[in-house]
Design an enzyme around this catalytic site. Sequence first.
Site, PDB file in Angstrom:
ATOM      1  CG  LEU A  56      88.253 -32.474  32.166  1.00 44.35           C
ATOM      2  CD1 LEU A  56      89.036 -32.225  30.822  1.00 44.35           C
ATOM      3  CD2 LEU A  56      87.078 -31.573  32.582  1.00 44.35           C
ATOM      4  CG  ASP A  57      91.991 -32.672  33.649  1.00 41.32           C
ATOM      5  OD1 ASP A  57      92.521 -32.536  32.640  1.00 41.32           O
ATOM      6  OD2 ASP A  57      91.413 -31.697  34.329  1.00 41.32           O
ATOM      7  CD  GLU A  58      88.126 -38.837  36.563  1.00 46.47           C
ATOM      8  OE1 GLU A  58      87.926 -40.094  36.516  1.00 46.47           O
ATOM      9  OE2 GLU A  58      87.333 -37.757  37.305  1.00 46.47           O
TER      10      GLU A  58
END
Length: 286
Positions: A228-230
Amino acid sequence: MLDSSTLTLSCPNRPGIVAAVSTLLFEAGCNILDAQQFDDTESDRFFMRVVFNRLDGSQPHETIAESLQALGRRFGMEIKLNQAARRKRVMLMVSKFDHCLADLIYRWRIGELPMEITAVVSNHAREHIASTDLGALPFQHLPVTRQTKMEQEAEVWRLVQETQTDLVVLARYMQVLSDGLSAKLAGRCINIHHSFLPGFKGAKPYHQAHERGVKLIGATAHYVTSDLDEGPIIEQDVERISHRDTPDDLVRRGRDIERRVLARAVRLHIEDRVVLNGKKTVVFTD
């Protein structure tokens, strides 16, 4: 002079790559308009972006593509070849916050983003984004609950395939994609989110930032992965703020940053300026 094409490639670094590519294009009767390259000494990989025109009497595009694939096998290249005449087909996904959606549609309408919008998809009904003029763009309302999430994602994937979508843009789509859908859209799904130092997750991040007295706010556009979001970062920007800024000021200024960062990331992708490099990206700016 015929329509231009863009070649992007990456491969293990070795002597002779630039010479081989330029010689192939010369012998095919093409004219190189722009060429950029990068040698990543950490991974020992080579990256290149070449824009070229076919001239009258040059080899057909299909023949050039076959020759490049043969060259790619010789050098162990990952190759993409796209004609400028074929615009990328883009699906926009949104929830209730439609500032990024409105901005992308505006830039598309004035010709700043040369793409074809295949659909606008939302987990909320159309009236929740009534401030955005969709015009004749097809709209799909695909609500999500914990029980129906996988069914909804299956429908999203069906739409992607049915519309031959090249790129999915999460324009403040506030649902986390499953690992399965993230994998199917690897390298062709862009997300935008706020990014602060330190990072604030959960509800009302701008209010959290205000409470901590941050001095910079920002936004990050990246490819979606199961982390997530990486995912690999495409574009980022920041803006300095002060103690005088209220939470509402931060939200307002954050919307502006998110709009411009996402628009730049979409443009970089549709112009074939982004090449994946493991967990990072190589971005060939203009």
